[in-house]
Write a protein that holds these residues in place. Structure first.
Motif, PDB file in Angstrom:
ATOM      1  N   THR A  62       0.849  -1.172   0.000  1.00  0.00           N
ATOM      2  CA  THR A  62       0.000   0.000   0.000  1.00  0.00           C
ATOM      3  C   THR A  62       0.894   1.234   0.000  1.00  0.00           C
ATOM      4  O   THR A  62       2.084   1.152   0.332  1.00  0.00           O
ATOM      5  CB  THR A  62      -0.882   0.024   1.265  1.00  0.00           C
ATOM      6  N   GLU A  63       0.314   2.345  -0.383  1.00  0.00           N
ATOM      7  CA  GLU A  63       0.996   3.640  -0.265  1.00  0.00           C
ATOM      8  C   GLU A  63       0.644   4.183   1.105  1.00  0.00           C
ATOM      9  O   GLU A  63      -0.520   4.436   1.399  1.00  0.00           O
ATOM     10  CB  GLU A  63       0.490   4.580  -1.359  1.00  0.00           C
ATOM     11  N   ASN A  64       1.646   4.332   1.952  1.00  0.00           N
ATOM     12  CA  ASN A  64       1.437   4.827   3.313  1.00  0.00           C
ATOM     13  C   ASN A  64       2.228   6.120   3.497  1.00  0.00           C
ATOM     14  O   ASN A  64       3.460   6.068   3.557  1.00  0.00           O
ATOM     15  CB  ASN A  64       1.885   3.797   4.348  1.00  0.00           C
ATOM     16  N   GLY A  99      -3.584   5.560  -2.846  1.00  0.00           N
ATOM     17  CA  GLY A  99      -4.673   6.517  -2.770  1.00  0.00           C
ATOM     18  C   GLY A  99      -4.330   7.789  -3.509  1.00  0.00           C
ATOM     19  O   GLY A  99      -5.213   8.505  -3.983  1.00  0.00           O
ATOM     20  N   HIS A 100      -3.053   8.089  -3.616  1.00  0.00           N
ATOM     21  CA  HIS A 100      -2.595   9.271  -4.334  1.00  0.00           C
ATOM     22  C   HIS A 100      -1.937   8.831  -5.635  1.00  0.00           C
ATOM     23  O   HIS A 100      -2.534   8.150  -6.428  1.00  0.00           O
ATOM     24  CB  HIS A 100      -1.664  10.109  -3.445  1.00  0.00           C
ATOM     25  N   THR A 105       6.207   5.851  -3.000  1.00  0.00           N
ATOM     26  CA  THR A 105       6.246   4.416  -2.724  1.00  0.00           C
ATOM     27  C   THR A 105       7.124   3.715  -3.754  1.00  0.00           C
ATOM     28  O   THR A 105       7.993   2.910  -3.410  1.00  0.00           O
ATOM     29  CB  THR A 105       4.817   3.834  -2.750  1.00  0.00           C
ATOM     30  N   ARG A 106       6.894   4.029  -5.012  1.00  0.00           N
ATOM     31  CA  ARG A 106       7.679   3.431  -6.098  1.00  0.00           C
ATOM     32  C   ARG A 106       9.156   3.755  -5.924  1.00  0.00           C
ATOM     33  O   ARG A 106      10.009   2.870  -6.017  1.00  0.00           O
ATOM     34  CB  ARG A 106       7.170   3.963  -7.440  1.00  0.00           C
ATOM     35  N   ARG A 107       9.453   5.010  -5.653  1.00  0.00           N
ATOM     36  CA  ARG A 107      10.838   5.447  -5.491  1.00  0.00           C
ATOM     37  C   ARG A 107      11.512   4.705  -4.333  1.00  0.00           C
ATOM     38  O   ARG A 107      12.661   4.276  -4.446  1.00  0.00           O
ATOM     39  CB  ARG A 107      10.877   6.961  -5.280  1.00  0.00           C
ATOM     40  N   ALA A 108      10.805   4.545  -3.229  1.00  0.00           N
ATOM     41  CA  ALA A 108      11.382   3.871  -2.057  1.00  0.00           C
ATOM     42  C   ALA A 108      11.692   2.399  -2.359  1.00  0.00           C
ATOM     43  O   ALA A 108      12.779   1.907  -2.040  1.00  0.00           O
ATOM     44  CB  ALA A 108      10.425   3.985  -0.879  1.00  0.00           C
ATOM     45  N   VAL A 126       0.626   0.582 -10.665  1.00  0.00           N
ATOM     46  CA  VAL A 126       0.119   1.469  -9.624  1.00  0.00           C
ATOM     47  C   VAL A 126      -1.405   1.539  -9.755  1.00  0.00           C
ATOM     48  O   VAL A 126      -1.918   2.100 -10.724  1.00  0.00           O
ATOM     49  CB  VAL A 126       0.746   2.873  -9.706  1.00  0.00           C
ATOM     50  N   CYS A 127      -2.080   0.946  -8.797  1.00  0.00           N
ATOM     51  CA  CYS A 127      -3.544   0.982  -8.740  1.00  0.00           C
ATOM     52  C   CYS A 127      -3.906   2.224  -7.930  1.00  0.00           C
ATOM     53  O   CYS A 127      -3.974   2.177  -6.706  1.00  0.00           O
ATOM     54  CB  CYS A 127      -4.078  -0.288  -8.082  1.00  0.00           C
ATOM     55  N   ARG A 128      -4.095   3.341  -8.637  1.00  0.00           N
ATOM     56  CA  ARG A 128      -4.200   4.630  -7.942  1.00  0.00           C
ATOM     57  C   ARG A 128      -5.619   5.160  -7.922  1.00  0.00           C
ATOM     58  O   ARG A 128      -6.413   4.861  -8.806  1.00  0.00           O
ATOM     59  CB  ARG A 128      -3.225   5.622  -8.552  1.00  0.00           C
ATOM     60  N   GLY A 129      -5.877   5.956  -6.883  1.00  0.00           N
ATOM     61  CA  GLY A 129      -7.160   6.635  -6.762  1.00  0.00           C
ATOM     62  C   GLY A 129      -8.227   5.769  -6.114  1.00  0.00           C
ATOM     63  O   GLY A 129      -7.932   4.829  -5.391  1.00  0.00           O
ATOM     64  N   GLU A 130      -9.469   6.131  -6.416  1.00  0.00           N
ATOM     65  CA  GLU A 130     -10.602   5.370  -5.881  1.00  0.00           C
ATOM     66  C   GLU A 130     -10.540   3.931  -6.383  1.00  0.00           C
ATOM     67  O   GLU A 130     -10.031   3.668  -7.469  1.00  0.00           O
ATOM     68  CB  GLU A 130     -11.918   6.014  -6.334  1.00  0.00           C
ATOM     69  N   TRP A 131     -11.102   3.008  -5.597  1.00  0.00           N
ATOM     70  CA  TRP A 131     -11.117   1.600  -5.973  1.00  0.00           C
ATOM     71  C   TRP A 131     -11.779   1.416  -7.334  1.00  0.00           C
ATOM     72  O   TRP A 131     -12.811   2.026  -7.618  1.00  0.00           O
ATOM     73  CB  TRP A 131     -11.851   0.755  -4.936  1.00  0.00           C
TER      74      TRP A 131
END
Length: 155
Positions: A62-64, A99-100, A105-108, A126-131
């Motif tokens: 997840t993106e945290n 979510g963004h 996240t990718r860079r890390a 990247v599954c981004r944004g709303e579900w």
């Protein structure tokens, strides 16, 4: 031909992220893929021995707060040095539930995998944004892509 091992290490803190991981597993375990054994663990369950036994890895996080999950970071903290020398060139893929935009996240993750000298087999998903239900199809395709590559001997 001996079976190759595909390790999936995925952080699944919610129903949606569990569904994404299940889709990756479903794609990787497609019945037409005969010579690949799929092992799926959470970052807290997976350790150096799993990476050492793997022929390829799919990472899910997840993106945290603009970073990877603490669980995936913990996995890297525990496995980095024990696998550093032996698993250079390991094929890997990454998917992010963001979510963004998933950029941090990718860079890390790419910073750590670059240090490990792992080889990305495709751009991160990247599954981004709303579900969106299309995320499930994309994750299934990712699992299938990596498993087919292993099965065909190109990874």
């Amino acid at each position: 031909m001996p079976k190759k091992t595909l390790l999936i290490v995925a952080h699944v803190p919610s129903t949606n992220t569990k569904a994404l991981c299940d889709a990756v597993v479903q794609g990787a375990a497609h019945p037409d893929i005969e010579n690949v054994s799929v092992v799926c663990k959470t970052p807290f369950e997976a350790g150096p021995e799993d990476v050492l036994a793997a022929d390829a890895v799919i990472l899910g996080t997840t993106e945290n707060l603009g970073y990877m999950s603490g669980a995936l970071k913990d996995f890297f903290d525990r496995t980095y040095y024990p696998v550093l020398e032996e698993k250079q060139g390991l094929a890997f893929a990454l998917y992010i539930r963001a979510g963004h935009d998933g950029t941090g996240t990718r860079r890390a993750v790419e910073s750590i995998t670059t240090g490990l000298r792992w080889k990305a087999v495709c751009d991160p998903l990247v599954c981004r944004g709303e579900w969106a239900d299309e995320f499930l199809d994309q994750c299934e395709e990712l699992g299938m892509l990596v498993a087919v590559g292993l099965d065909a001997g190109i990874l």
